[in-house]
Design a protein around this motif. Structure first.
Motif, PDB file in Angstrom:
ATOM      1  N   UNK A 114       0.845  -1.181   0.000  1.00 35.47           N
ATOM      2  CA  UNK A 114       0.000   0.000   0.000  1.00 35.47           C
ATOM      3  C   UNK A 114       0.884   1.235   0.000  1.00 35.47           C
ATOM      4  N   UNK A 115       0.432   2.268  -0.701  1.00 37.65           N
ATOM      5  CA  UNK A 115       1.106   3.558  -0.743  1.00 37.65           C
ATOM      6  C   UNK A 115       0.187   4.556  -0.052  1.00 37.65           C
ATOM      7  N   UNK A 116       0.627   5.122   1.070  1.00 39.22           N
ATOM      8  CA  UNK A 116      -0.265   5.958   1.866  1.00 39.22           C
ATOM      9  C   UNK A 116       0.303   7.365   2.066  1.00 39.22           C
TER      10      UNK A 116
ATOM     11  N   UNK B  55      -2.687   3.800  -3.452  1.00 44.55           N
ATOM     12  CA  UNK B  55      -2.587   2.600  -4.295  1.00 44.55           C
ATOM     13  C   UNK B  55      -2.405   1.367  -3.406  1.00 44.55           C
ATOM     14  N   UNK B  56      -3.113   0.295  -3.774  1.00 44.82           N
ATOM     15  CA  UNK B  56      -3.013  -0.977  -3.055  1.00 44.82           C
ATOM     16  C   UNK B  56      -2.745  -2.083  -4.070  1.00 44.82           C
ATOM     17  N   UNK B  57      -1.824  -2.979  -3.736  1.00 46.45           N
ATOM     18  CA  UNK B  57      -1.460  -4.083  -4.636  1.00 46.45           C
ATOM     19  C   UNK B  57      -1.582  -5.395  -3.884  1.00 46.45           C
ATOM     20  N   UNK B  58      -2.234  -6.351  -4.511  1.00 46.14           N
ATOM     21  CA  UNK B  58      -2.357  -7.693  -3.952  1.00 46.14           C
ATOM     22  C   UNK B  58      -1.933  -8.697  -5.033  1.00 46.14           C
TER      23      UNK B  58
ATOM     24  N   UNK C  31      -5.306  -1.487  -6.986  1.00 48.13           N
ATOM     25  CA  UNK C  31      -6.428  -0.582  -6.740  1.00 48.13           C
ATOM     26  C   UNK C  31      -5.877   0.828  -6.553  1.00 48.13           C
ATOM     27  N   UNK C  32      -6.390   1.766  -7.358  1.00 46.45           N
ATOM     28  CA  UNK C  32      -6.008   3.169  -7.245  1.00 46.45           C
ATOM     29  C   UNK C  32      -7.196   3.959  -6.710  1.00 46.45           C
ATOM     30  N   UNK C  33      -6.971   4.706  -5.617  1.00 45.34           N
ATOM     31  CA  UNK C  33      -8.056   5.396  -4.927  1.00 45.34           C
ATOM     32  C   UNK C  33      -8.127   6.869  -5.323  1.00 45.34           C
ATOM     33  N   UNK C  34      -9.337   7.330  -5.633  1.00 39.96           N
ATOM     34  CA  UNK C  34      -9.636   8.744  -5.881  1.00 39.96           C
ATOM     35  C   UNK C  34     -10.515   9.205  -4.724  1.00 39.96           C
ATOM     36  N   UNK C  35      -9.901   9.808  -3.714  1.00 42.14           N
ATOM     37  CA  UNK C  35     -10.638  10.174  -2.511  1.00 42.14           C
ATOM     38  C   UNK C  35     -11.594  11.343  -2.744  1.00 42.14           C
ATOM     39  N   UNK C  36     -11.223  12.236  -3.635  1.00 47.30           N
ATOM     40  CA  UNK C  36     -12.077  13.390  -3.898  1.00 47.30           C
ATOM     41  C   UNK C  36     -13.421  12.967  -4.489  1.00 47.30           C
TER      42      UNK C  36
ATOM     43  N   UNK D 112     -10.134  -0.518  -9.968  1.00 44.47           N
ATOM     44  CA  UNK D 112      -9.589  -1.850  -9.721  1.00 44.47           C
ATOM     45  C   UNK D 112      -9.060  -2.418 -11.031  1.00 44.47           C
ATOM     46  N   UNK D 113      -7.759  -2.681 -11.061  1.00 44.27           N
ATOM     47  CA  UNK D 113      -7.107  -3.249 -12.242  1.00 44.27           C
ATOM     48  C   UNK D 113      -6.764  -4.696 -11.954  1.00 44.27           C
ATOM     49  N   UNK D 114      -7.415  -5.609 -12.658  1.00 51.18           N
ATOM     50  CA  UNK D 114      -7.137  -7.036 -12.526  1.00 51.18           C
ATOM     51  C   UNK D 114      -6.141  -7.409 -13.616  1.00 51.18           C
ATOM     52  N   UNK D 115      -4.873  -7.499 -13.244  1.00 55.02           N
ATOM     53  CA  UNK D 115      -3.826  -7.748 -14.229  1.00 55.02           C
ATOM     54  C   UNK D 115      -3.850  -9.179 -14.743  1.00 55.02           C
ATOM     55  N   UNK D 116      -4.354 -10.103 -13.968  1.00 54.14           N
ATOM     56  CA  UNK D 116      -4.455 -11.500 -14.403  1.00 54.14           C
ATOM     57  C   UNK D 116      -5.487 -11.653 -15.509  1.00 54.14           C
ATOM     58  N   UNK D 117      -6.645 -11.027 -15.324  1.00 56.17           N
ATOM     59  CA  UNK D 117      -7.731 -11.143 -16.303  1.00 56.17           C
ATOM     60  C   UNK D 117      -7.806  -9.960 -17.251  1.00 56.17           C
ATOM     61  N   UNK D 118      -6.864  -8.993 -17.088  1.00 57.64           N
ATOM     62  CA  UNK D 118      -6.754  -7.830 -17.970  1.00 57.64           C
ATOM     63  C   UNK D 118      -8.060  -7.031 -18.025  1.00 57.64           C
ATOM     64  N   UNK D 119      -8.569  -6.687 -16.852  1.00 58.08           N
ATOM     65  CA  UNK D 119      -9.797  -5.904 -16.772  1.00 58.08           C
ATOM     66  C   UNK D 119      -9.578  -4.684 -15.881  1.00 58.08           C
TER      67      UNK D 119
END
Length: 259
Positions: free
Chosen positions: A85-87, A96-99, A112-117, A123-130
């Motif tokens: 996580x990048x906080x 940003x959160x990476x699992x 996962x990239x967060x837009x707090x505003x 959510x970027x699923x790199x395995x399924x390219x979605x």
């Protein structure tokens, strides 16, 4: 068994309270190592470390959690889990959160990239390219950032036995509301020595891996570090425990109880 590493990396994140003033319980260089075991049998180890980094031109804390199976478990059920996580350093909110996990052949690679505003999570699923955008709750935290946010915001002076608090968390494409009950203070014996702790019980959903509210107990140090010391859980196949095995880089002084 594939939930062993996830247990350590997520459970500490449910330690909740509202603070009356800003407190900083951690800093760059903090590192924890946990031993996860069934009785005498060591199933795996997990580490969590705080690093300095820059993300999109902003200085952030880059927190990395790694869990790997060990010994006999690796021979028939290999586990390799990476959580990041990048906080924000001031507000302790996630950008940003990476699992990235491999649990006995079951794999995930999520960013996962967060837009707090705008209260959104991409959510970027790199395995399924979605890629998919979800609406989030206010003051949202990811699985790891909540651990550090709540360590900073726990107000020990106002805690009373039976108090219940809440936190909003986004995980696996969903918003979760976790409730936590304060059970009191307890001095526990560890590999490091006797440690004064705050004792909590997270209330989790019954259809998840844990049973009902009696399934899980968490101990964190009753000092300015508020570090996780012990996690005990009943799961569908029995009972497991995660114990603090080693640490370094604490921001505040740490004391062992001497009889």
């Amino acid at each position: 068994m594939k939930k062993l590493i996830l247990l350590v990396l997520i459970i500490s994140s449910t330690v909740v309270s509202k603070a009356q003033e800003r407190h900083s319980s951690f800093d760059t260089g903090e590192w924890f190592k946990f031993r996860i075991h069934y009785g005498w049998f060591t199933a795996s180890y997990a580490t969590i470390e705080v690093k300095d980094e820059t993300l999109n031109g902003m200085p952030v804390h880059h927190i990395v959690g790694i869990g790997k199976s060990s010994g006999l478990l690796s021979a028939f059920f290999k586990v390799e889990d990476y959580y990041e996580t990048y906080i924000d350093k001031e507000e302790v909110k996630p950008y940003r959160f990476i699992r990235k996990i491999n649990e006995g052949g079951h794999t995930k690679n999520i960013e996962i990239n967060f837009d707090h505003q705008n209260k959104q999570a991409l959510v970027i699923d790199k395995k399924h390219k979605t890629k998919k955008t979800f609406t989030t709750k206010a003051d949202i935290q990811d699985m790891m950032s909540s651990f550090y946010y709540l360590r900073n915001n726990i107000n020990v002076s106002s805690l009373h036995k039976g108090d219940e608090q809440y936190v909003n968390m986004f995980f696996d494409n969903e918003n979760y509301l976790f409730k936590l009950r304060f059970l009191g203070r307890e001095t526990i014996k560890t590999k490091i020595g006797k440690i004064r702790c705050l004792k909590f019980r997270p209330i989790v959903q019954a259809d998840r891996v844990f049973k009902e509210e009696e399934s899980l107990t968490v101990w964190v140090s009753d000092d300015d570090n508020r570090m996780p010391v012990k996690i005990k859980a009943d799961i569908l196949v029995g009972s497991i425990q995660a114990d603090l095995d080693a640490f370094k880089g604490l921001k505040h002084p740490f004391k062992i109880v001497v009889d």
